[in-house]
Write a protein that holds these residues in place. Sequence first.
Motif, short mmCIF file in Angstrom:
data_model
loop_
_atom_site.label_atom_id
_atom_site.label_comp_id
_atom_site.label_asym_id
_atom_site.label_seq_id
_atom_site.Cartn_x
_atom_site.Cartn_y
_atom_site.Cartn_z
N GLN A 119 -4.47 -13.13 -11.86
CA GLN A 119 -3.01 -13.11 -11.74
C GLN A 119 -2.55 -12.34 -10.50
O GLN A 119 -1.39 -12.34 -10.14
N PHE A 120 -3.50 -11.65 -9.86
CA PHE A 120 -3.17 -10.87 -8.66
C PHE A 120 -3.63 -11.64 -7.42
O PHE A 120 -4.69 -12.28 -7.44
N ASN A 121 -2.82 -11.60 -6.37
CA ASN A 121 -3.18 -12.30 -5.14
C ASN A 121 -3.84 -11.39 -4.12
O ASN A 121 -4.74 -11.79 -3.40
N GLU A 122 -3.35 -10.15 -4.04
CA GLU A 122 -3.78 -9.26 -2.96
C GLU A 122 -4.73 -8.16 -3.43
O GLU A 122 -5.22 -7.39 -2.63
N THR A 123 -4.96 -8.10 -4.74
CA THR A 123 -5.78 -7.01 -5.26
C THR A 123 -7.24 -7.48 -5.38
O THR A 123 -7.50 -8.55 -5.93
N ASP A 124 -8.15 -6.68 -4.85
CA ASP A 124 -9.58 -7.00 -4.93
C ASP A 124 -9.99 -7.04 -6.41
O ASP A 124 -9.79 -6.07 -7.14
N PRO A 125 -10.56 -8.18 -6.87
CA PRO A 125 -10.92 -8.31 -8.30
C PRO A 125 -11.84 -7.18 -8.78
O PRO A 125 -11.82 -6.84 -9.96
N SER A 126 -12.61 -6.57 -7.83
CA SER A 126 -13.53 -5.51 -8.25
C SER A 126 -12.78 -4.26 -8.72
O SER A 126 -13.34 -3.40 -9.39
N LEU A 127 -11.50 -4.17 -8.34
CA LEU A 127 -10.68 -3.02 -8.76
C LEU A 127 -10.21 -3.16 -10.21
O LEU A 127 -9.67 -2.23 -10.79
N ILE A 128 -10.40 -4.37 -10.76
CA ILE A 128 -9.89 -4.61 -12.11
C ILE A 128 -11.05 -4.63 -13.11
O ILE A 128 -11.89 -5.53 -13.10
N THR A 129 -11.08 -3.61 -13.94
CA THR A 129 -12.10 -3.47 -14.98
C THR A 129 -11.37 -3.19 -16.29
O THR A 129 -10.15 -2.97 -16.28
N PRO A 130 -12.07 -3.18 -17.41
CA PRO A 130 -11.39 -2.85 -18.68
C PRO A 130 -10.70 -1.49 -18.65
O PRO A 130 -9.71 -1.28 -19.34
N GLU A 131 -11.21 -0.58 -17.79
CA GLU A 131 -10.66 0.79 -17.75
C GLU A 131 -9.54 0.96 -16.72
O GLU A 131 -9.06 2.07 -16.50
N THR A 132 -9.15 -0.14 -16.04
CA THR A 132 -8.11 -0.02 -15.00
C THR A 132 -6.74 0.23 -15.62
O THR A 132 -6.35 -0.47 -16.56
N LYS A 133 -6.04 1.24 -15.09
CA LYS A 133 -4.62 1.43 -15.45
C LYS A 133 -3.83 0.46 -14.59
O LYS A 133 -3.48 0.77 -13.45
N PHE A 134 -3.57 -0.72 -15.15
CA PHE A 134 -3.10 -1.82 -14.30
C PHE A 134 -1.71 -1.61 -13.70
O PHE A 134 -1.38 -2.15 -12.66
N LYS A 135 -0.88 -0.81 -14.35
CA LYS A 135 0.47 -0.60 -13.80
C LYS A 135 0.45 0.33 -12.59
O LYS A 135 1.45 0.49 -11.91
N GLU A 136 -0.73 0.93 -12.34
CA GLU A 136 -0.85 1.80 -11.16
C GLU A 136 -1.36 1.02 -9.94
O GLU A 136 -1.42 1.56 -8.84
N LEU A 137 -1.71 -0.25 -10.15
CA LEU A 137 -2.15 -1.08 -9.01
C LEU A 137 -0.96 -1.32 -8.09
O LEU A 137 0.17 -1.53 -8.56
N GLU A 138 -1.24 -1.30 -6.80
CA GLU A 138 -0.14 -1.42 -5.84
C GLU A 138 0.63 -2.74 -5.99
O GLU A 138 1.84 -2.80 -5.82
N GLU A 139 -0.09 -3.79 -6.34
CA GLU A 139 0.54 -5.11 -6.40
C GLU A 139 1.32 -5.34 -7.71
O GLU A 139 2.04 -6.33 -7.85
N TRP A 140 1.15 -4.43 -8.67
CA TRP A 140 1.79 -4.62 -9.98
C TRP A 140 3.31 -4.80 -9.86
O TRP A 140 3.97 -4.08 -9.12
N SER A 141 3.85 -5.80 -10.55
CA SER A 141 5.30 -6.03 -10.52
C SER A 141 5.68 -6.76 -11.79
O SER A 141 4.82 -7.23 -12.54
N SER A 142 6.97 -6.87 -12.02
CA SER A 142 7.44 -7.59 -13.22
C SER A 142 7.05 -9.07 -13.14
O SER A 142 6.87 -9.73 -14.16
N LEU A 143 6.91 -9.58 -11.90
CA LEU A 143 6.51 -10.99 -11.78
C LEU A 143 5.08 -11.19 -12.26
O LEU A 143 4.74 -12.21 -12.86
#
Lengths: 76, 351
Positions: free
Chosen positions: A13-37
Amino acid sequence: MDLDDFVKNFAEQFNETDPSLITPETKFKELEEWSSLISLSLIAMADEKYNVKLKGDDIKKAVYVKDLFEIIKDKK
Amino acid sequence: MAFVTINAVRIAGMSAFVPSKIESNYELNIIEPEERIKYVTSVGIENRRVSPAELTSADLCFHAAKSLIRSLAWNEKDIDCLIFVSQTPDYILPSTSCILQSRLGLSTECFAIDISLGCSGWVYGMFVISSLMASARFKKALLLAGDTISKVVSPYDRSTKPLFGDAGTATAISYDDSSDGFIFHTAVDGSGKDAIIVPGGMFRHPFSESLLEYHEFEDGNKRNELNLVLNGMDVFSFAISEVPKSIRALLDYASMRLDDIDFFILHQANKMINETVRNKLKIPKDKMLYSLKDYGNTSSASIPLTIVAQDLDLYKSKILKCVASGFGVGLSWASIYFTLKDTVLLPIGVI
């Protein structure tokens, strides 16, 4: 429902975020690309892949990627 | 599920009026300049029409009705029924339809009522008006659907302000025993009432000065109690799940396939919702009509506005099979099958 698959679907669902940054333990709302969209994309993903209706509150109360996995699993 | 077929009615004509003032989402100060292009691309709304204080939904519908009556060469006194669908009526009371009967010069024997619905309102209005035509044997009827939601959105709320535009529409329905009529599916789920709501100002939370105070919410948006609240995530979740089901169920009930339909017209909510629905149903791009880009979400007006916003002259002598679906505030949703044949579709008027 498989956690690895879910994390992969989540990362798609992310376009600019490196998939390796997303793990079960990721606080996803702290990702730079996170938005309501992106939260809307996640709702669409839950509907398409898992046939689950995610609500706004479900996303609000989830902190880690794995929280959302558990919520969807419970709703299935 | 509620399915109904109403025979021997047809859409004789449609028209729409919008206010002249255009607001561009590219110039909206509540969205950061560097986010505007991304935002517009996602929601699909570039411009919206915004009414000045003195112009109401009823005024927009009045002009739409007046021009349609003239184009159809209908005699005002022959109009048996007027239904006004809106969430932004002129007064708490009386009903706006009563006022419009007089303004339009319709007979005092005309049947006139208001229906308080928004995004699903045009389809519900079509259901009620055609059912009345069948049972009361009305020959000519007017469905006026319009809203000025721009007047209830907070100027400091990114979740509503960039989405809503104003418009008023008129749909003329006439008795025609050679027409194959309309087919409907309707549904409602009031447990979702908080997803789209103006909390204050009526009788649950009557007007008081304190309702005018702006509060800042955790998402940074500011609203008062007379402003529209929209829980975009809940509406999205509801719409992408229920709308495809409603359209599929309607087609099943009508024994039709998706391929049989020439055009699909969804309530213009936003591009993400409408495209997700389109993809789920596998509707080809050229069969899905839009007016979002120039007009935004116009609540009850969106389906007829979207139809008259197209250049359908090309198809004039053809029978066009259409499915429209309205969904939103209530939560309430409904789908309709109808045909357009020799239907008078007026270009959008501006006031």
